[in-house]
Structures are given as structure tokens and as C-alpha cells.
Design a protein around this motif. Structure first.
Motif, PDB file in Angstrom:
ATOM      1  N   PRO A   5     -38.509 -47.555  32.870  1.00 18.73           N
ATOM      2  CA  PRO A   5     -37.135 -48.303  32.707  1.00 18.73           C
ATOM      3  C   PRO A   5     -36.945 -49.065  30.869  1.00 18.73           C
ATOM      4  N   GLU A   6     -37.117 -47.516  30.515  1.00 19.48           N
ATOM      5  CA  GLU A   6     -37.094 -48.113  29.109  1.00 19.48           C
ATOM      6  C   GLU A   6     -36.030 -46.923  29.116  1.00 19.48           C
ATOM      7  N   VAL A   7     -35.994 -46.481  29.884  1.00 22.37           N
ATOM      8  CA  VAL A   7     -35.390 -44.823  29.436  1.00 22.37           C
ATOM      9  C   VAL A   7     -33.821 -45.374  30.046  1.00 22.37           C
ATOM     10  N   ASP A   8     -32.667 -45.015  28.745  1.00 25.50           N
ATOM     11  CA  ASP A   8     -31.324 -45.148  29.004  1.00 25.50           C
ATOM     12  C   ASP A   8     -30.423 -43.512  29.647  1.00 25.50           C
ATOM     13  N   ILE A   9     -31.021 -42.663  29.481  1.00 19.13           N
ATOM     14  CA  ILE A   9     -30.250 -41.830  29.153  1.00 19.13           C
ATOM     15  C   ILE A   9     -31.449 -40.503  29.280  1.00 19.13           C
ATOM     16  N   ILE A  10     -30.816 -39.508  30.431  1.00 16.28           N
ATOM     17  CA  ILE A  10     -32.093 -38.508  30.029  1.00 16.28           C
ATOM     18  C   ILE A  10     -31.516 -37.105  30.180  1.00 16.28           C
ATOM     19  N   TYR A  11     -31.834 -36.376  28.744  1.00 16.25           N
ATOM     20  CA  TYR A  11     -31.105 -34.772  28.648  1.00 16.25           C
ATOM     21  C   TYR A  11     -31.972 -34.295  28.651  1.00 16.25           C
ATOM     22  N   LEU A  12     -30.876 -32.999  29.413  1.00 16.69           N
ATOM     23  CA  LEU A  12     -31.954 -32.712  30.751  1.00 16.69           C
ATOM     24  C   LEU A  12     -32.093 -31.035  29.852  1.00 16.69           C
ATOM     25  N   THR A  13     -32.727 -29.939  29.548  1.00 22.61           N
ATOM     26  CA  THR A  13     -32.403 -28.814  29.076  1.00 22.61           C
ATOM     27  C   THR A  13     -33.901 -27.874  29.597  1.00 22.61           C
ATOM     28  N   THR A  14     -34.382 -28.232  30.558  1.00 28.61           N
ATOM     29  CA  THR A  14     -35.193 -27.770  31.944  1.00 28.61           C
ATOM     30  C   THR A  14     -33.913 -26.420  32.104  1.00 28.61           C
ATOM     31  N   PRO A  15     -34.917 -24.660  32.720  1.00 27.16           N
ATOM     32  CA  PRO A  15     -33.924 -23.513  33.458  1.00 27.16           C
ATOM     33  C   PRO A  15     -32.356 -24.324  34.411  1.00 27.16           C
ATOM     34  N   MET A  46     -15.389 -51.940  28.189  1.00 29.31           N
ATOM     35  CA  MET A  46     -15.919 -53.200  27.475  1.00 29.31           C
ATOM     36  C   MET A  46     -16.918 -52.042  26.475  1.00 29.31           C
ATOM     37  N   THR A  47     -17.095 -53.047  25.509  1.00 30.96           N
ATOM     38  CA  THR A  47     -17.596 -51.964  24.484  1.00 30.96           C
ATOM     39  C   THR A  47     -19.337 -53.331  24.056  1.00 30.96           C
ATOM     40  N   SER A  48     -20.201 -52.626  24.495  1.00 31.47           N
ATOM     41  CA  SER A  48     -21.466 -52.956  24.211  1.00 31.47           C
ATOM     42  C   SER A  48     -22.170 -52.033  22.613  1.00 31.47           C
ATOM     43  N   THR A  49     -23.364 -52.573  21.987  1.00 32.32           N
ATOM     44  CA  THR A  49     -23.944 -52.536  20.415  1.00 32.32           C
ATOM     45  C   THR A  49     -25.403 -51.868  20.853  1.00 32.32           C
ATOM     46  N   LYS A  50     -25.715 -51.805  22.290  1.00 32.49           N
ATOM     47  CA  LYS A  50     -27.039 -51.550  22.567  1.00 32.49           C
ATOM     48  C   LYS A  50     -27.186 -50.075  22.104  1.00 32.49           C
ATOM     49  N   GLU A  51     -28.725 -50.401  21.893  1.00 31.98           N
ATOM     50  CA  GLU A  51     -29.143 -48.624  20.867  1.00 31.98           C
ATOM     51  C   GLU A  51     -30.069 -48.456  22.655  1.00 31.98           C
ATOM     52  N   LEU A  52     -29.124 -47.051  22.478  1.00 35.13           N
ATOM     53  CA  LEU A  52     -30.073 -46.620  23.831  1.00 35.13           C
ATOM     54  C   LEU A  52     -30.919 -45.720  23.228  1.00 35.13           C
ATOM     55  N   ASN A  53     -32.168 -45.419  24.657  1.00 37.83           N
ATOM     56  CA  ASN A  53     -32.761 -44.494  24.442  1.00 37.83           C
ATOM     57  C   ASN A  53     -33.087 -43.602  25.279  1.00 37.83           C
ATOM     58  N   TRP A  54     -32.765 -42.205  24.247  1.00 40.28           N
ATOM     59  CA  TRP A  54     -32.805 -40.770  24.976  1.00 40.28           C
ATOM     60  C   TRP A  54     -34.174 -40.258  24.627  1.00 40.28           C
ATOM     61  N   ALA A  55     -34.064 -39.595  26.535  1.00 37.31           N
ATOM     62  CA  ALA A  55     -35.282 -38.900  26.289  1.00 37.31           C
ATOM     63  C   ALA A  55     -35.277 -37.429  26.771  1.00 37.31           C
ATOM     64  N   VAL A  56     -35.535 -36.614  25.833  1.00 37.88           N
ATOM     65  CA  VAL A  56     -35.663 -34.767  26.675  1.00 37.88           C
ATOM     66  C   VAL A  56     -36.670 -34.734  27.738  1.00 37.88           C
ATOM     67  N   LEU A  57     -35.403 -34.193  28.431  1.00 37.91           N
ATOM     68  CA  LEU A  57     -36.734 -33.044  29.437  1.00 37.91           C
ATOM     69  C   LEU A  57     -36.914 -31.464  28.765  1.00 37.91           C
ATOM     70  N   ILE A 103     -32.597 -25.754  22.594  1.00 42.81           N
ATOM     71  CA  ILE A 103     -31.743 -26.686  22.397  1.00 42.81           C
ATOM     72  C   ILE A 103     -32.419 -28.146  22.610  1.00 42.81           C
ATOM     73  N   ALA A 104     -33.025 -28.480  23.159  1.00 41.55           N
ATOM     74  CA  ALA A 104     -34.183 -29.688  22.916  1.00 41.55           C
ATOM     75  C   ALA A 104     -34.869 -29.926  21.266  1.00 41.55           C
ATOM     76  N   ASN A 105     -34.979 -29.420  20.872  1.00 37.61           N
ATOM     77  CA  ASN A 105     -35.217 -29.563  19.247  1.00 37.61           C
ATOM     78  C   ASN A 105     -34.045 -29.117  18.938  1.00 37.61           C
ATOM     79  N   GLU A 106     -32.502 -28.689  19.309  1.00 36.25           N
ATOM     80  CA  GLU A 106     -31.421 -28.831  18.624  1.00 36.25           C
ATOM     81  C   GLU A 106     -31.120 -30.694  18.761  1.00 36.25           C
ATOM     82  N   MET A 107     -31.233 -30.465  19.521  1.00 31.14           N
ATOM     83  CA  MET A 107     -31.081 -31.798  20.059  1.00 31.14           C
ATOM     84  C   MET A 107     -31.639 -33.198  19.777  1.00 31.14           C
TER      85      MET A 107
END
Length: 328
Positions: free
Chosen positions: A66-76, A1-12, A17-21
């Protein structure tokens, strides 16, 4: 199944790495939706730098937004497990810096939680996503060089001998294995037909008890073998050699490589393959993560390899009697 949704990324986390991301997302024509950090002022500075509209006063709110779709976890990596559980319990897809967890038990629990909530969980391992590896795996699969017989990996850094430094600090899950060994084991596993079943090692501890140096021998049921040398206080090249029946493949700076040199075993003739851009390593990662979520291409995340590597690292540390405070 394919979706065209725009995903909201959040970074912790707001480290390197967070800067590179954040920069990688900009290259994708997107920007971070939100940022969280233990030190609020650093999150504010990070947000201003990258034009991020949402900064959490309490970083824990990242898990319930509720607006966050993906969390990128860059903590130790010793903080990953509790944060991963919170994210998955709140139905967030999760992309986690290596090492994804401290041990297999932590990873297994998070996998079950992700499956229960129909979420994508993946490790941000550059090797899974660099174009050069996708090409080499295809060539190996097509039997262009014959069977992979032997893999030799070197990875060594010269870190100042400061026992408070995170690399040597047991309270921060320091040591060569979880910091750089995860790369060496990941590239090794990716070129093996099956998970290694025979594992031998030697480890030299730092004064804090974490692994300062290690040599690891691996063998699987297909009789493929590997040798890995790791060091935190002696420089080695980041070098991988994949020895096959008909040729051997040499890869330098292998965590984010874009070039491989293939030498014919009989003629000595060399072939150079250049593919991808080392500067786009995190962009490749996040593009594959989005394809997994939106298009169901979960094979791009190579999670089975992540699991195998974690099992190997867990076994090694048990044999070394290296236990972190969070595991007690």
C-alpha cells in the motif's frame, strides 16, 4: 489539480536501467522506496548499493504494497503485460521500459485498466522527455523550418551472433524492432503531423526467426514520408535527419540526444542547438512522470505517440508472421 505529495517509487528488476533509475532519483534528492527481483539475493545487493530500506522476499508483493505509488518496470519486455495488469489492478501508477508491451491488444487492455482505476500509465521512452526534442517540436510547431517532408532514421547495433542471447532469442521477445526499432519509430512519429497510414517493409530474419534487419517505409495523410533502417548484427550510427521545406535537422545518438544541427536549405548555414544532458535522460523521464501524476501534466508523457508506435510495430510483425510464444 496540483499535489505536493512525495511519491514512493518502487522498481521491479535490477538490471542496467534499474541502476540508472536509482541514480537518477538520487540526483532528484530522493531515493527508491522499494525493490523487487526474481532472484532475491540480487535485490538485496541492489538495496544495499542504493540505501533502499524495503526488499520484497517475494517480488510479487511489490504490486500489493500500500505504500508504493509508482512501479518502474524494468524487466524484459515479454514479461511486461502480466506485471502491468497486476500493478494496475492494485492501483499503482506505472512507468514501463520500452517496448511497453508486445502488441497493441496487450496495450489496449492495460490502457482500459488504467483508465478504470484513474491511474497514469506511460512508457519510459527517453525521446519524449529530452529537452532538445521539446525545443525542436516547438520550433517545428512555430513553422520555423516549414513543413516536415521527409524523415530518415538509422539505428544498428553489432550484437554477437549468439542465438541464445536475448537480442536473438524468440522466447525473450528478441529482434531489432522491439529493441531498437521502437526508438526509431518513436522519433519518427514525434515529428510527423499524423500517424502513418501507409507502411511497407522488408525483413531479414535471424536463424531463430526474429527480425535481424529491417527497412521500413512510412507515409501519412499529410504526405510526410519516412525511411527507417534497423540492424542487430551490423553497426549503424544512431542518426536521425528531419528534412523540412526550409532546412534539415541532423541528430546523432538520437535516443538520448542533447544536440541538433540545423542546416538552412538555401544558404547552407548551420545552426547548432545544445540543450539538456544525456546523463540525465532517466531523470527527465521521472520528473515528467511525477508532473503527470501530481500536476495533471499528462501531455508530457506523449502516450498517444506510444500507442501509435505500438500499432505500427504490431502491424509490421503480423506482416512478417513473427509471433512470440506469449502471443500464441
Amino acid at each position: 489539480m496540483t499535489s505536493t505529495k512525495e511519491l514512493n517509487w518502487a522498481v521491479l528488476g535490477v538490471g542496467v536501467i534499474a541502476n540508472e533509475m536509482a541514480q537518477a532519483l538520487q540526483n532528484m534528492g530522493k531515493k527508491l522506496y522499494a525493490v523487487g527481483n526474481r532472484t532475491h539475493s540480487k535485490a538485496v545487493d541492489f538495496a544495499e548499493k542504493y540505501g533502499i530500506e524495503k526488499v520484497y522476499d517475494d517480488f510479487q508483493d511489490i504490486f500489493t504494497d500500500p505504500e508504493v505509488d509508482i512501479i518502474y518496470l524494468t524487466t524484459p519486455h515479454n514479461t511486461h503485460y502480466p506485471f502491468m495488469k497486476k500493478a494496475l489492478e492494485n492501483h499503482k501508477h506505472l512507468f514501463v521500459e520500452k517496448s511497453i508491451t508486445l502488441n497493441s491488444d496487450e496495450l489496449d487492455e492495460c490502457v482500459k485498466l488504467a483508465q478504470k482505476n484513474n491511474l497514469i500509465l506511460a512508457e519510459a521512452m527517453t525521446i519524449w522527455h529530452m529537452p532538445i526534442y521539446k525545443k525542436l517540436w516547438e520550433m517545428i510547431h512555430n513553422n520555423e523550418f516549414g513543413k516536415v517532408q521527409m524523415i530518415t532514421i538509422n539505428f544498428g547495433s553489432f550484437k554477437d551472433y549468439d542465438m541464445k542471447n536475448r537480442f536473438f532469442n524468440k522466447n525473450l521477445a528478441g529482434g531489432a524492432l522491439l529493441d531498437i526499432g521502437v526508438y526509431a519509430l518513436s522519433i519518427t512519429r514525434s515529428f510527423m503531423q499524423s500517424k502513418p497510414t501507409k507502411i511497407l517493409s522488408q525483413m531479414l530474419p535471424a536463424p531463430t526467426g526474429v527480425d535481424e534487419q529491417a527497412t521500413i517505409l512510412l507515409m501519412n495523410e499529410n504526405n510526410q514520408m519516412a525511411t527507417i533502417a534497423l540492424s542487430l548484427h551490423s553497426k549503424q550510427p544512431k542518426r536521425a535527419m528531419i528534412s523540412c521545406e526550409k532546412a534539415y535537422i541532423e541528430i546523432m545518438k538520437f535516443p538520448r540526444a542533447n544536440k541538433a544541427v540545423i542546416t538552412d536549405a538555401v544558404t547552407g548555414e548551420k545552426q547548432e542547438i545544445i540543450l539538456g544532458d544525456t546523463k540525465k535522460a532517466l531523470q527527465y523521464e521521472m520528473e515528467d512522470m511525477e508532473k503527470a501524476i501530481l500536476q495533471g501534466q499528462t501531455e508530457l508523457l506523449q502516450f498517444a505517440y506510444t500507442k501509435d508506435v505500438m500499432d505500427i510495430m504490431t502491424k509490421l510483425r503480423r506482416e512478417w508472421n513473427l509471433v512470440y510464444p506469449e502471443e500464441m
